[in-house]
Design an enzyme around this catalytic site. Structure first.
Site, mmCIF file in Angstrom:
data_model
loop_
_atom_site.group_PDB
_atom_site.id
_atom_site.type_symbol
_atom_site.label_atom_id
_atom_site.label_comp_id
_atom_site.label_asym_id
_atom_site.label_seq_id
_atom_site.Cartn_x
_atom_site.Cartn_y
_atom_site.Cartn_z
ATOM 1 N N GLU A 181 -2.289 5.243 2.877
ATOM 2 C CA GLU A 181 -2.116 3.701 2.386
ATOM 3 C C GLU A 181 -3.577 3.320 2.152
ATOM 4 O O GLU A 181 -3.520 2.431 1.121
ATOM 5 C CB GLU A 181 -1.508 2.903 3.588
ATOM 6 C CG GLU A 181 0.013 3.144 3.715
ATOM 7 C CD GLU A 181 0.055 4.427 4.604
ATOM 8 O OE1 GLU A 181 -0.680 5.082 5.193
ATOM 9 O OE2 GLU A 181 1.538 4.705 4.741
ATOM 10 N N GLU B 287 -0.608 -9.133 -1.044
ATOM 11 C CA GLU B 287 -1.323 -8.581 0.108
ATOM 12 C C GLU B 287 -2.520 -7.552 -0.511
ATOM 13 O O GLU B 287 -2.744 -6.492 -0.008
ATOM 14 C CB GLU B 287 -0.230 -7.754 0.909
ATOM 15 C CG GLU B 287 -0.641 -7.702 2.473
ATOM 16 C CD GLU B 287 0.449 -6.740 3.098
ATOM 17 O OE1 GLU B 287 1.408 -7.531 3.594
ATOM 18 O OE2 GLU B 287 0.259 -5.369 3.132
ATOM 19 N N HIS C 78 12.883 5.122 13.028
ATOM 20 C CA HIS C 78 12.550 5.237 11.528
ATOM 21 C C HIS C 78 13.296 6.389 11.039
ATOM 22 O O HIS C 78 13.399 7.485 11.759
ATOM 23 C CB HIS C 78 10.854 5.121 11.357
ATOM 24 C CG HIS C 78 10.695 5.240 9.784
ATOM 25 N ND1 HIS C 78 11.207 6.141 8.783
ATOM 26 C CD2 HIS C 78 9.920 4.530 9.128
ATOM 27 C CE1 HIS C 78 10.398 6.039 7.604
ATOM 28 N NE2 HIS C 78 9.972 4.940 7.715
ATOM 29 N N HIS D 240 5.851 5.401 12.882
ATOM 30 C CA HIS D 240 6.110 6.265 11.784
ATOM 31 C C HIS D 240 4.986 6.842 10.860
ATOM 32 O O HIS D 240 5.510 7.587 10.026
ATOM 33 C CB HIS D 240 7.028 5.561 10.876
ATOM 34 C CG HIS D 240 6.474 4.497 10.108
ATOM 35 N ND1 HIS D 240 5.944 3.101 10.511
ATOM 36 C CD2 HIS D 240 5.869 4.377 8.840
ATOM 37 C CE1 HIS D 240 5.509 2.302 9.770
ATOM 38 N NE2 HIS D 240 5.219 3.166 8.629
ATOM 39 N N ARG E 168 2.314 8.574 8.633
ATOM 40 C CA ARG E 168 2.088 10.265 8.345
ATOM 41 C C ARG E 168 1.129 10.712 9.436
ATOM 42 O O ARG E 168 1.339 11.787 9.953
ATOM 43 C CB ARG E 168 1.907 10.289 6.861
ATOM 44 C CG ARG E 168 3.084 10.582 6.123
ATOM 45 C CD ARG E 168 2.574 10.574 4.511
ATOM 46 N NE ARG E 168 3.828 11.470 3.908
ATOM 47 C CZ ARG E 168 4.786 10.566 3.336
ATOM 48 N NH1 ARG E 168 5.251 9.283 3.856
ATOM 49 N NH2 ARG E 168 5.888 11.307 2.774
ATOM 50 N N ASP F 189 0.889 -1.162 0.153
ATOM 51 C CA ASP F 189 0.086 -0.062 0.065
ATOM 52 C C ASP F 189 0.797 1.191 -0.029
ATOM 53 O O ASP F 189 0.225 2.095 0.605
ATOM 54 C CB ASP F 189 -0.993 -0.077 1.037
ATOM 55 C CG ASP F 189 0.000 -0.136 2.485
ATOM 56 O OD1 ASP F 189 1.040 0.222 2.578
ATOM 57 O OD2 ASP F 189 -0.651 -0.348 3.558
HETATM 58 C C1 UD1 Z 1 6.595 4.723 3.727
HETATM 59 C C2 UD1 Z 1 5.253 4.396 3.224
HETATM 60 C C3 UD1 Z 1 4.496 3.753 4.274
HETATM 61 C C4 UD1 Z 1 5.069 2.763 4.820
HETATM 62 C C5 UD1 Z 1 6.390 3.176 5.397
HETATM 63 C C6 UD1 Z 1 7.359 1.988 5.931
HETATM 64 C C7 UD1 Z 1 4.257 6.197 1.639
HETATM 65 C C8 UD1 Z 1 3.639 7.343 1.132
HETATM 66 N N1 UD1 Z 1 4.658 5.813 2.913
HETATM 67 O O1 UD1 Z 1 6.321 5.626 4.902
HETATM 68 O O2 UD1 Z 1 3.337 3.354 3.836
HETATM 69 O O3 UD1 Z 1 4.275 2.316 6.044
HETATM 70 O O4 UD1 Z 1 7.410 3.617 4.236
HETATM 71 O O5 UD1 Z 1 8.513 2.294 6.522
HETATM 72 O O6 UD1 Z 1 4.537 5.184 0.722
HETATM 73 N N2 UD1 Z 1 14.211 8.014 4.825
HETATM 74 C C9 UD1 Z 1 15.732 7.962 5.050
HETATM 75 N N3 UD1 Z 1 16.020 6.747 4.506
HETATM 76 C C10 UD1 Z 1 15.349 5.701 4.294
HETATM 77 C C11 UD1 Z 1 14.040 5.790 4.242
HETATM 78 C C12 UD1 Z 1 13.518 7.083 4.593
HETATM 79 O O7 UD1 Z 1 16.270 8.958 5.123
HETATM 80 O O8 UD1 Z 1 15.936 4.507 4.073
HETATM 81 C C13 UD1 Z 1 13.536 9.308 5.182
HETATM 82 C C14 UD1 Z 1 13.646 10.445 3.920
HETATM 83 O O9 UD1 Z 1 14.129 11.785 4.473
HETATM 84 C C15 UD1 Z 1 12.350 10.195 3.503
HETATM 85 C C16 UD1 Z 1 11.636 10.205 4.815
HETATM 86 O O10 UD1 Z 1 12.510 9.345 5.444
HETATM 87 O O11 UD1 Z 1 11.766 11.375 2.759
HETATM 88 C C17 UD1 Z 1 9.978 9.617 4.547
HETATM 89 O O12 UD1 Z 1 10.188 8.334 3.671
HETATM 90 P P1 UD1 Z 1 8.611 8.104 2.882
HETATM 91 O O13 UD1 Z 1 8.886 6.797 2.146
HETATM 92 O O14 UD1 Z 1 8.041 9.338 2.021
HETATM 93 O O15 UD1 Z 1 7.720 7.716 3.906
HETATM 94 P P2 UD1 Z 1 7.703 6.897 5.016
HETATM 95 O O16 UD1 Z 1 7.228 7.378 6.537
HETATM 96 O O17 UD1 Z 1 8.938 6.018 5.106
HETATM 97 N N1 UDP Z 2 11.223 -3.661 10.689
HETATM 98 C C1 UDP Z 2 12.853 -3.740 10.558
HETATM 99 N N2 UDP Z 2 13.537 -3.164 11.292
HETATM 100 C C2 UDP Z 2 12.898 -2.230 12.244
HETATM 101 C C3 UDP Z 2 11.588 -1.912 12.159
HETATM 102 C C4 UDP Z 2 10.802 -2.839 11.456
HETATM 103 O O1 UDP Z 2 13.159 -4.800 9.525
HETATM 104 O O2 UDP Z 2 13.736 -1.506 12.954
HETATM 105 C C5 UDP Z 2 10.434 -4.499 9.950
HETATM 106 C C6 UDP Z 2 9.248 -5.198 10.350
HETATM 107 O O3 UDP Z 2 9.710 -6.766 11.146
HETATM 108 C C7 UDP Z 2 8.360 -5.340 9.632
HETATM 109 C C8 UDP Z 2 8.453 -4.356 8.611
HETATM 110 O O4 UDP Z 2 9.866 -3.711 9.105
HETATM 111 O O5 UDP Z 2 8.560 -6.636 8.644
HETATM 112 C C9 UDP Z 2 7.626 -3.156 8.856
HETATM 113 O O6 UDP Z 2 8.012 -1.997 8.236
HETATM 114 P P1 UDP Z 2 7.441 -0.602 8.589
HETATM 115 O O7 UDP Z 2 6.992 -0.603 9.999
HETATM 116 O O8 UDP Z 2 8.682 0.409 8.232
HETATM 117 O O9 UDP Z 2 6.280 -0.391 7.627
HETATM 118 P P2 UDP Z 2 4.867 -0.694 7.574
HETATM 119 O O10 UDP Z 2 4.559 -2.314 7.838
HETATM 120 O O11 UDP Z 2 4.039 -0.029 8.655
HETATM 121 O O12 UDP Z 2 4.262 -0.516 6.279
#
Ligand code: UD1
Ligand code: UDP
Length: 375
Positions: free
Chosen positions: A129, A115, A236, A203, A205, A93
């Site tokens: 999502e 999924e 995160h 984490h 939004r 999602d």
């Molecule tokens: C995204 C997904 C969310 C998912 C989450 C899993 C969208 C809109 N959101 O949210 O559905 O639950 O991933 O974790 O698709 N960043 C880093 N390094 C990384 C990852 C992220 O620096 O490896 C920072 C960057 O500044 C980035 C910010 O995190 O701009 C947000 O990342 P983004 O993918 O936009 O949103 P998430 O909150 O990670």
């Molecule tokens: N996870 C991980 N390291 C962490 C936190 C979570 O590997 O420090 C794994 C967790 O086991 C799960 C997945 O990341 O499989 C969940 O990801 P996240 O919470 O970022 O996203 P969401 O599932 O909410 O989209």
């Protein structure tokens, strides 16, 4: 062709890619990363030893939904044109999922949604999502629904029943490969063995800002009041999360803020914890398999199977509710046991094999023939 870009998609797509690699006489996997995440995605690719064929490298600091969507769609054009896959698979999602689904549609390539069918039916919760998965399902041709309930959700939207396969969730496939009884992590050295570990992640939004701050303040007060608990929180990398986490928890004894754990570490840390507090989607699926109660820091969940099974309790971000639920899990052994012994509703860890079998059936029976108009 699998297209994915964030940590959870990678964790749950990896078992499918590995299963394809074990069956190269039947499948030719093409792995495309959007790079919506960077470090957190690289961790997963390294752990599962998967190499990308393409990486769009879209991540920017504090990226917006529009920038991710448009960049992914633009950059996928040439890759899909060049590779001409027989089917594209997306997972879950995220904005990567939705953008890749649009691309598959524009290129008239059959789309499989792994999924599929999770719903809260609430447009803004979780945001974005819920609409990402609804829009992806509308665009999909084949559905890999983790449970009976997710299949029912797809049928409510009049999607074709003979294209829906109930497979379980590939998260359970991944778990089978990661949990190790002899696991050790250095953060555990700093923790008194008699203390109970609460594993925390947050984490989403819709929780960023005030809801996240009041949740962290509540957890901090609990830690200050109860000397026998320790919180391990792999934060995160989103700056919106980092800033609140550090401003509330820095300097608090028995709260351990650490870098995001790789998935092997995270699963094992979850297995060592007393219970989990999270707004994550994936963690809600994994916890029942690990026998760990979860306080879900959200108002709604698209994973009601875990609530029905008894492992998950929705507590949202209301301080009183959070505090009372933490106290209950720490003080009420009967309630703890009830939550910890629920049955995992997400399958037996063979979802990736079932998904590949379904794909073979779709092609062998020409199920998708007749879908296409020549462009
Ligand atoms: C995204 C997904 C969310 C998912 C989450 C899993 C969208 C809109 N959101 O949210 O559905 O639950 O991933 O974790 O698709 N960043 C880093 N390094 C990384 C990852 C992220 O620096 O490896 C920072 C960057 O500044 C980035 C910010 O995190 O701009 C947000 O990342 P983004 O993918 O936009 O949103 P998430 O909150 O990670
Ligand atoms: N996870 C991980 N390291 C962490 C936190 C979570 O590997 O420090 C794994 C967790 O086991 C799960 C997945 O990341 O499989 C969940 O990801 P996240 O919470 O970022 O996203 P969401 O599932 O909410 O989209």
């Amino acid at each position: 062709m699998t297209i994915f870009g964030t940590r959870p998609e990678a964790i749950k797509m990896a078992p499918i890619i590995l299963e394809m690699k074990n069956n190269l006489d039947e499948f030719q996997p093409i792995t495309v990363l959007t790079g919506q995440h960077k470090e957190m995605l690289d961790q997963v690719m390294d752990i599962f030893h998967i190499e990308a064929d393409y990486n769009l490298h879209v991540m920017k600091a504090q990226q917006t939904l529009s920038s991710i969507t448009t960049t992914v769609i633009n950059k996928l054009d040439s890759i899909i044109n060049e590779a001409q896959p027989d089917i594209i698979l997306v997972h879950g999602d995220t904005t990567t999922t939705f953008a890749a689904a649009v691309s598959a549609f524009y290129h008239q390539i059959p789309l499989g949604h792994v999924e599929a069918g999770l719903r809260t039916w609430d447009k803004y919760s979780p945001y974005p999502e819920e609409m990402n998965r609804q829009m992806t399902d509308i665009l999909s041709d084949v559905y890999f629904a983790p449970t009976e309930l997710s299949k029912e959700n797809l049928l409510k939207q009049n999607l074709k029943e003979d294209r829906i396969y109930i497979t379980g969730n590939t998260a359970i496939d991944a778990l089978k490969q990661t949990v190790d009884r002899n696991y050790h992590h250095s953060v555990l050295d700093d923790i008194d063995k008699t203390h109970k570990i609460i594993l925390l992640t947050m984490h989403r939004r819709e929780n960023q800002g005030e809801p996240m701050r009041r949740t962290f303040e509540t957890i901090k007060n609990e830690v200050l009041n109860r000397k026998d608990i320790e919180v391990v929180y792999p934060v995160h990398l989103s700056p919106a999360v980092q800033s609140v986490a550090h401003s509330v928890f820095d300097g608090v004894n028995r709260v351990h803020l650490i870098e995001p754990l790789d998935v092997v570490d995270f699963h094992n840390m979850a297995a060592r914890s007393h219970f989990i507090m999270t707004d994550s989607g994936g963690v809600q699926e994994e916890a029942p398999s690990l026998g760990k109660p979860v306080l879900v820091l959200r108002e709604a969940t698209e994973r009601p199977e875990g609530v029905d099974a008894g492992t998950l309790k929705l507590v949202g971000t209301d301080p009183e509710k959070i505090s009372a639920s933490i106290d209950q899990l720490l003080d009420d052994a009967k309630e703890y046991k009830k939550m910890a012994t629920a049955k995992n509703p997400y399958g037996d860890g063979t979802a990736s094999k079932q998904i590949l079998d379904a794909i073979k059936e779709v092609f062998a029976t020409n199920k998708l023939s007749g879908d296409h108009n020549e462009a």
